[in-house]
Design a protein around this motif. Structure first.
Motif, PDB file in Angstrom:
ATOM      1  N   LEU A 135      44.940  18.763  22.685  1.00  0.00           N
ATOM      2  CA  LEU A 135      43.672  18.269  22.155  1.00  0.00           C
ATOM      3  C   LEU A 135      43.500  18.574  20.676  1.00  0.00           C
ATOM      4  O   LEU A 135      42.779  17.852  19.968  1.00  0.00           O
ATOM      5  CB  LEU A 135      42.507  18.880  22.944  1.00  0.00           C
ATOM      6  N   TRP A 136      44.144  19.638  20.203  1.00  0.00           N
ATOM      7  CA  TRP A 136      43.999  20.026  18.805  1.00  0.00           C
ATOM      8  C   TRP A 136      45.221  19.666  17.970  1.00  0.00           C
ATOM      9  O   TRP A 136      45.430  20.227  16.898  1.00  0.00           O
ATOM     10  CB  TRP A 136      43.668  21.514  18.705  1.00  0.00           C
ATOM     11  N   LEU A 137      46.017  18.704  18.455  1.00  0.00           N
ATOM     12  CA  LEU A 137      47.088  18.185  17.619  1.00  0.00           C
ATOM     13  C   LEU A 137      46.477  17.566  16.355  1.00  0.00           C
ATOM     14  O   LEU A 137      45.440  16.890  16.432  1.00  0.00           O
ATOM     15  CB  LEU A 137      47.885  17.125  18.368  1.00  0.00           C
ATOM     16  N   PRO A 138      47.071  17.776  15.182  1.00  0.00           N
ATOM     17  CA  PRO A 138      46.498  17.258  13.932  1.00  0.00           C
ATOM     18  C   PRO A 138      46.183  15.767  13.971  1.00  0.00           C
ATOM     19  O   PRO A 138      45.204  15.321  13.353  1.00  0.00           O
ATOM     20  CB  PRO A 138      47.586  17.578  12.899  1.00  0.00           C
ATOM     21  N   ARG A 139      46.973  14.983  14.699  1.00  0.00           N
ATOM     22  CA  ARG A 139      46.768  13.536  14.721  1.00  0.00           C
ATOM     23  C   ARG A 139      45.462  13.134  15.405  1.00  0.00           C
ATOM     24  O   ARG A 139      44.971  12.014  15.215  1.00  0.00           O
ATOM     25  CB  ARG A 139      47.953  12.834  15.387  1.00  0.00           C
ATOM     26  N   LEU A 140      44.871  14.026  16.202  1.00  0.00           N
ATOM     27  CA  LEU A 140      43.597  13.718  16.829  1.00  0.00           C
ATOM     28  C   LEU A 140      42.410  14.000  15.904  1.00  0.00           C
ATOM     29  O   LEU A 140      41.291  13.545  16.168  1.00  0.00           O
ATOM     30  CB  LEU A 140      43.431  14.506  18.132  1.00  0.00           C
ATOM     31  N   LYS A 141      42.640  14.776  14.863  1.00  0.00           N
ATOM     32  CA  LYS A 141      41.615  15.056  13.843  1.00  0.00           C
ATOM     33  C   LYS A 141      40.309  15.554  14.461  1.00  0.00           C
ATOM     34  O   LYS A 141      39.223  15.046  14.171  1.00  0.00           O
ATOM     35  CB  LYS A 141      41.362  13.809  12.997  1.00  0.00           C
ATOM     36  N   MET A 142      40.420  16.545  15.314  1.00  0.00           N
ATOM     37  CA  MET A 142      39.234  17.140  15.915  1.00  0.00           C
ATOM     38  C   MET A 142      38.403  17.829  14.831  1.00  0.00           C
ATOM     39  O   MET A 142      38.941  18.522  13.967  1.00  0.00           O
ATOM     40  CB  MET A 142      39.634  18.149  16.984  1.00  0.00           C
ATOM     41  N   ASP A 143      37.101  17.648  14.885  1.00  0.00           N
ATOM     42  CA  ASP A 143      36.186  18.232  13.910  1.00  0.00           C
ATOM     43  C   ASP A 143      35.547  19.488  14.496  1.00  0.00           C
ATOM     44  O   ASP A 143      34.736  19.389  15.423  1.00  0.00           O
ATOM     45  CB  ASP A 143      35.105  17.215  13.551  1.00  0.00           C
ATOM     46  N   PRO A 144      35.887  20.669  13.989  1.00  0.00           N
ATOM     47  CA  PRO A 144      35.330  21.902  14.553  1.00  0.00           C
ATOM     48  C   PRO A 144      33.805  21.926  14.559  1.00  0.00           C
ATOM     49  O   PRO A 144      33.188  22.401  15.524  1.00  0.00           O
ATOM     50  CB  PRO A 144      35.896  22.997  13.639  1.00  0.00           C
ATOM     51  N   ALA A 145      33.172  21.408  13.504  1.00  0.00           N
ATOM     52  CA  ALA A 145      31.707  21.428  13.436  1.00  0.00           C
ATOM     53  C   ALA A 145      31.095  20.561  14.534  1.00  0.00           C
ATOM     54  O   ALA A 145      30.112  20.946  15.184  1.00  0.00           O
ATOM     55  CB  ALA A 145      31.238  20.955  12.063  1.00  0.00           C
TER      56      ALA A 145
END
Length: 254
Positions: A194-204
């Motif tokens: 889920l936190w692979l860079p390509r998914l660009k998850m936004d921590p905020a």
């Protein structure tokens, strides 16, 4: 509550609980310890318990544990010091985790991903309901602290660990040993994907979703807690399936 039951209701207790079921024990130990490291339940540089103590905690033979540690050393996840003050120590590597996670995602079928998502949906929804019904003040405060830690994360490893730890601690808040163990296993499989860079998850944005969920748990609104937990889980799995399809397209165009 016995010491064993108390230990079960914690993230570390779930990770180091006895391994059950059939299958190769060495592989199970490797997966369990890898999960503890990737989820941040055991920190970089932390010394593992002695081989005898760790084998007893996991319910395996010392020989099986040594075989598992040898595999982890080969993967660069654990290193060993000899002599006084020696032992086995944790060495988390973001680069290794990212490479292996992307390769694992490419090997998974869409059906496997959806099945994994279904399990995550069920476990997380149940944990949210029970946390709203049973959560103690200290447990809820810990969930809020993890949401704030996620919000303040400036790099993917700390964000991933705060996020996955939140889900594990919500199961702890539910006071369910089985749900906690199930969530540990799920996070071990899912969090790095889920936190692979390509998914660009936004921590905020993820932290905001977590705070809304904690608010519902604190209000003891179990229906709202379930709704938030399940919708958030569905959204994440949809993004992961979309990435898997994108990777298939990339392969087809080569």
């Amino acid at each position: 509550m016995s010491n064993q039951e108390s230990a079960g209701l914690s993230a570390l207790g779930a990770v180091l609980s006895p391994i059950q079921g059939g299958g190769p024990k060495t592989e199970a130990v490797v997966q369990r310890l890898s999960a503890a490291i990737s989820l941040g339940v055991m920190a970089d540089g932390q010394q593992l318990p002695s081989e005898t103590d760790l084998a007893n905690q996991l319910g395996v033979s010392t020989m099986t544990l040594r075989e598992a540690l040898a595999v982890l050393r080969q993967q660069g996840i654990v290193y060993t010091k000899r002599g006084r003050g020696g032992g086995s120590f944790i060495h988390g590597s973001a680069e290794i985790l990212e490479t292996t996670s992307l390769a694992r995602l490419q090997q998974m079928s869409i059906q496997e991903l959806r099945d994994l998502g279904d399990e995550h949906f069920a476990v997380t929804g149940a944990a949210a309901v029970l946390a709203a019904r049973r959560g103690l003040r200290a447990d809820i405060a810990r969930l809020r602290a993890l949401a704030e830690r996620l919000k303040g994360s400036t790099e993917p490893v700390s964000a991933r660990r705060a996020d996955s730890r939140f889900h594990i601690e919500m199961a702890v808040c539910a006071q369910s040993t089985r749900l906690t163990r199930a969530q540990v296993g799920l996070q071990a499989e899912l969090s790095a994907l889920l936190w692979l860079p390509r998914l660009k998850m936004d921590p905020a944005a993820e932290a905001t979703a977590h705070r809304d969920l904690v608010d519902a748990i604190e209000r003891e609104d179990d229906a709202r807690a379930r709704e938030l937990a399940e919708s958030h889980t569905e959204s994440r799995i949809r993004r992961l399936v979309a990435l898997r399809l994108e990777l298939s397209d990339d392969e087809g165009h080569r």
